[in-house]
Motif scaffolding. Structure first.
Motif, PDB file in Angstrom:
ATOM      1  N   ALA A 136       0.829  -1.221   0.000  1.00 54.94           N
ATOM      2  CA  ALA A 136       0.000   0.000   0.000  1.00 54.94           C
ATOM      3  C   ALA A 136       0.856   1.261   0.000  1.00 54.94           C
ATOM      4  O   ALA A 136       0.406   2.323  -0.425  1.00 54.94           O
ATOM      5  CB  ALA A 136      -0.938  -0.003   1.202  1.00 54.94           C
ATOM      6  N   THR A 137       2.093   1.135   0.506  1.00 48.50           N
ATOM      7  CA  THR A 137       2.990   2.302   0.564  1.00 48.50           C
ATOM      8  C   THR A 137       4.193   2.079  -0.354  1.00 48.50           C
ATOM      9  O   THR A 137       5.286   2.577  -0.085  1.00 48.50           O
ATOM     10  CB  THR A 137       3.463   2.556   2.017  1.00 48.50           C
ATOM     11  OG1 THR A 137       4.123   1.366   2.500  1.00 48.50           O
ATOM     12  CG2 THR A 137       2.316   2.886   2.954  1.00 48.50           C
ATOM     13  N   ALA A 138       3.975   1.327  -1.434  1.00 46.30           N
ATOM     14  CA  ALA A 138       5.076   0.890  -2.306  1.00 46.30           C
ATOM     15  C   ALA A 138       5.978   2.041  -2.760  1.00 46.30           C
ATOM     16  O   ALA A 138       7.197   1.872  -2.881  1.00 46.30           O
ATOM     17  CB  ALA A 138       4.498   0.166  -3.520  1.00 46.30           C
ATOM     18  N   ASP A 139       5.397   3.206  -3.002  1.00 44.61           N
ATOM     19  CA  ASP A 139       6.195   4.322  -3.518  1.00 44.61           C
ATOM     20  C   ASP A 139       6.907   5.102  -2.411  1.00 44.61           C
ATOM     21  O   ASP A 139       7.698   6.000  -2.693  1.00 44.61           O
ATOM     22  CB  ASP A 139       5.288   5.312  -4.284  1.00 44.61           C
ATOM     23  CG  ASP A 139       4.682   4.661  -5.505  1.00 44.61           C
ATOM     24  OD1 ASP A 139       5.288   3.697  -6.023  1.00 44.61           O
ATOM     25  OD2 ASP A 139       3.591   5.102  -5.931  1.00 44.61           O
ATOM     26  N   ASN A 140       6.572   4.800  -1.171  1.00 49.01           N
ATOM     27  CA  ASN A 140       7.152   5.599  -0.082  1.00 49.01           C
ATOM     28  C   ASN A 140       8.549   5.122   0.288  1.00 49.01           C
ATOM     29  O   ASN A 140       8.853   3.933   0.231  1.00 49.01           O
ATOM     30  CB  ASN A 140       6.276   5.531   1.170  1.00 49.01           C
ATOM     31  CG  ASN A 140       6.618   6.629   2.155  1.00 49.01           C
ATOM     32  OD1 ASN A 140       6.720   7.790   1.775  1.00 49.01           O
ATOM     33  ND2 ASN A 140       6.824   6.280   3.409  1.00 49.01           N
ATOM     34  N   ARG A 141       9.377   6.058   0.662  1.00 50.68           N
ATOM     35  CA  ARG A 141      10.667   5.717   1.260  1.00 50.68           C
ATOM     36  C   ARG A 141      10.411   5.715   2.757  1.00 50.68           C
ATOM     37  O   ARG A 141       9.930   6.704   3.306  1.00 50.68           O
ATOM     38  CB  ARG A 141      11.737   6.736   0.853  1.00 50.68           C
ATOM     39  CG  ARG A 141      11.930   6.759  -0.666  1.00 50.68           C
ATOM     40  CD  ARG A 141      12.938   7.775  -1.115  1.00 50.68           C
ATOM     41  NE  ARG A 141      14.318   7.273  -1.176  1.00 50.68           N
ATOM     42  CZ  ARG A 141      14.761   6.405  -2.067  1.00 50.68           C
ATOM     43  NH1 ARG A 141      13.942   5.899  -2.954  1.00 50.68           N
ATOM     44  NH2 ARG A 141      16.009   6.016  -2.068  1.00 50.68           N
ATOM     45  N   SER A 142      10.678   4.576   3.393  1.00 52.89           N
ATOM     46  CA  SER A 142      10.320   4.443   4.812  1.00 52.89           C
ATOM     47  C   SER A 142      11.005   5.525   5.634  1.00 52.89           C
ATOM     48  O   SER A 142      12.023   6.088   5.224  1.00 52.89           O
ATOM     49  CB  SER A 142      10.732   3.064   5.347  1.00 52.89           C
ATOM     50  OG  SER A 142      12.123   3.053   5.601  1.00 52.89           O
ATOM     51  N   SER A 143      10.455   5.761   6.806  1.00 54.47           N
ATOM     52  CA  SER A 143      11.037   6.803   7.662  1.00 54.47           C
ATOM     53  C   SER A 143      12.493   6.470   7.995  1.00 54.47           C
ATOM     54  O   SER A 143      13.332   7.365   8.110  1.00 54.47           O
ATOM     55  CB  SER A 143      10.203   6.941   8.936  1.00 54.47           C
ATOM     56  OG  SER A 143      10.020   5.683   9.547  1.00 54.47           O
ATOM     57  N   MET A 144      12.819   5.175   8.110  1.00 57.66           N
ATOM     58  CA  MET A 144      14.198   4.799   8.457  1.00 57.66           C
ATOM     59  C   MET A 144      15.145   5.104   7.291  1.00 57.66           C
ATOM     60  O   MET A 144      16.264   5.581   7.491  1.00 57.66           O
ATOM     61  CB  MET A 144      14.243   3.315   8.828  1.00 57.66           C
ATOM     62  CG  MET A 144      15.471   2.919   9.609  1.00 57.66           C
ATOM     63  SD  MET A 144      15.333   1.252  10.270  1.00 57.66           S
ATOM     64  CE  MET A 144      14.330   1.499  11.724  1.00 57.66           C
ATOM     65  N   LEU A 145      14.671   4.830   6.081  1.00 57.58           N
ATOM     66  CA  LEU A 145      15.485   5.155   4.908  1.00 57.58           C
ATOM     67  C   LEU A 145      15.639   6.674   4.792  1.00 57.58           C
ATOM     68  O   LEU A 145      16.748   7.174   4.533  1.00 57.58           O
ATOM     69  CB  LEU A 145      14.827   4.572   3.652  1.00 57.58           C
ATOM     70  CG  LEU A 145      15.471   4.945   2.313  1.00 57.58           C
ATOM     71  CD1 LEU A 145      16.947   4.565   2.271  1.00 57.58           C
ATOM     72  CD2 LEU A 145      14.728   4.278   1.159  1.00 57.58           C
TER      73      LEU A 145
END
Ligand code: PAF
Length: 332
Positions: free
Chosen positions: A261-270
């Motif tokens: 669902a968040t495929a395009d997001n760069r995770s907060s850790m990244l």
């Protein structure tokens, strides 16, 4: 408005009632996103770092991606002397202690809602604050530059009572969030929800940080998806060791669903590593490792923990900044 000495009940307004005065403390990706949406129908003050605050004052707070909006919340760089109906704490988990100190004038005056990643935030707030709700959200949001965030992936938001508040307070807060367009439900077991969210984060964020890839990459092939699922199952066993019932297969499926669902997001850790910042590895993966029963090995979790710690070290991530106690460290 809540005045000194008000009870939890005083805060409860009828569903659909009018504007609420909200302080959002921590204007990183999630804090900015939530603050911007809440500001459409409510009086919101966002406590942000100077560059972000200046950009918002000059051009508004721009959200692009799945949500398109330019919001104009009030902004401040430290806690204003004012009354609020609710305080949202959206800092990084390693800054919760600073946030609690900075918000001391409001401890007895209003209800606090933590909307943070990791374990231990609700407890840190509850040690000081009278009335606490906790929430989790799986929206994927990227901080692009001062004054601008991208809503990269839809998510779900859940809130529940931690301390000194009643179910009606959680219902009201969910109503405020729903009216702002942030679909929110209420849980009677927020502790379990916080653990489930930490497990989802532990299954996605370190892998994205190591791979330097958006969330979708970790479920794009069977091998990586298998690692996500193993991390989630290990997280469930740590939760169960800590007395929180989380079903391994179900949380593994949830982690895969959130990554998709968040495929395009760069995770907060990244995002943290890319900005040369400390990550939340301790409050997420570290917390799970510390919760596991003596003698239980969590090999995948131990591995990604060591890798992210190694990345933090090798990238010479800035040690946690010494912060003005009135400001805390405002980005999440
Ligand atoms: O930490 C994050 O980035 C988010 O919690 C989530 C849901 C994994 C989306 O990127």
């Amino acid at each position: 408005m809540v005045c000194k000495g008000a009870t939890a009940k005083d805060f409860t307004a009828p569903r659909g009632s009018g504007r609420v005065k909200i302080l959002v403390f921590g204007a990183g990706a999630i804090g900015s996103f939530v603050g911007a949406l809440l500001s459409i129908e409510n009086e919101v003050t966002l406590v942000a770092r100077a560059a972000h605050a200046d950009a918002i004052r000059a051009r508004g707070l721009k959200i692009s991606g799945r949500t398109t909006l330019v919001a104009h919340p009030n902004v401040a760089t430290e806690v204003p002397i004012a009354e609020f109906d609710a305080v949202f704490v959206t800092t990084k988990s390693y800054d919760t202690a600073n946030a609690v100190q900075a918000l001391q004038p409001l401890w007895r005056r209003t209800i606090f809602v933590t909307l943070q990643n990791g374990l231990g935030n609700a407890e840190a707030l509850s040690d000081a604050v009278d009335r606490v709700l906790a929430g989790t959200t799986t929206h994927g949001v990227t901080f692009v530059r001062p004054g601008e965030v991208v809503h990269a992936g839809e998510g779900e938001t859940v809130v529940g009572v931690v301390k000194g508040a009643v179910r009606a307070d959680a219902d009201h807060m969910a109503d405020v969030l729903n009216r702002a367009g942030i679909a929110t439900s209420v849980t009677d077991d927020v502790r379990r929800e916080l653990w489930a969210k930490a497990i989802v984060n532990a299954a996605i964020n370190p892998l994205t940080a190591v791979l330097r890839a958006p969330n979708g990459a970790v479920v794009a092939n069977e091998d990586l998806r298998g690692i996500v699922e193993r991390l989630a199952r290990e997280g469930a066993s740590a939760a169960n060791d800590a007395g929180v019932t989380v079903e391994g297969d179900r949380i593994a499926a949830k982690a895969v669903e959130v990554a998709r669902a968040t495929a395009d997001n760069r995770s907060s850790m990244l995002q943290d590593l890319e900005r040369g910042r400390q990550t939340e590895i301790e409050a997420i993966t570290g917390a799970l490792l510390r919760s596991a029963a003596k003698g239980r090995r969590l090999p995948y979790t131990e591995t990604v923990y060591a890798l992210v710690r190694g990345l933090e070290g090798s990238l010479a991530v800035a040690p946690k900044e010494k912060t003005d106690p009135r400001r805390g460290n405002l980005f999440k």
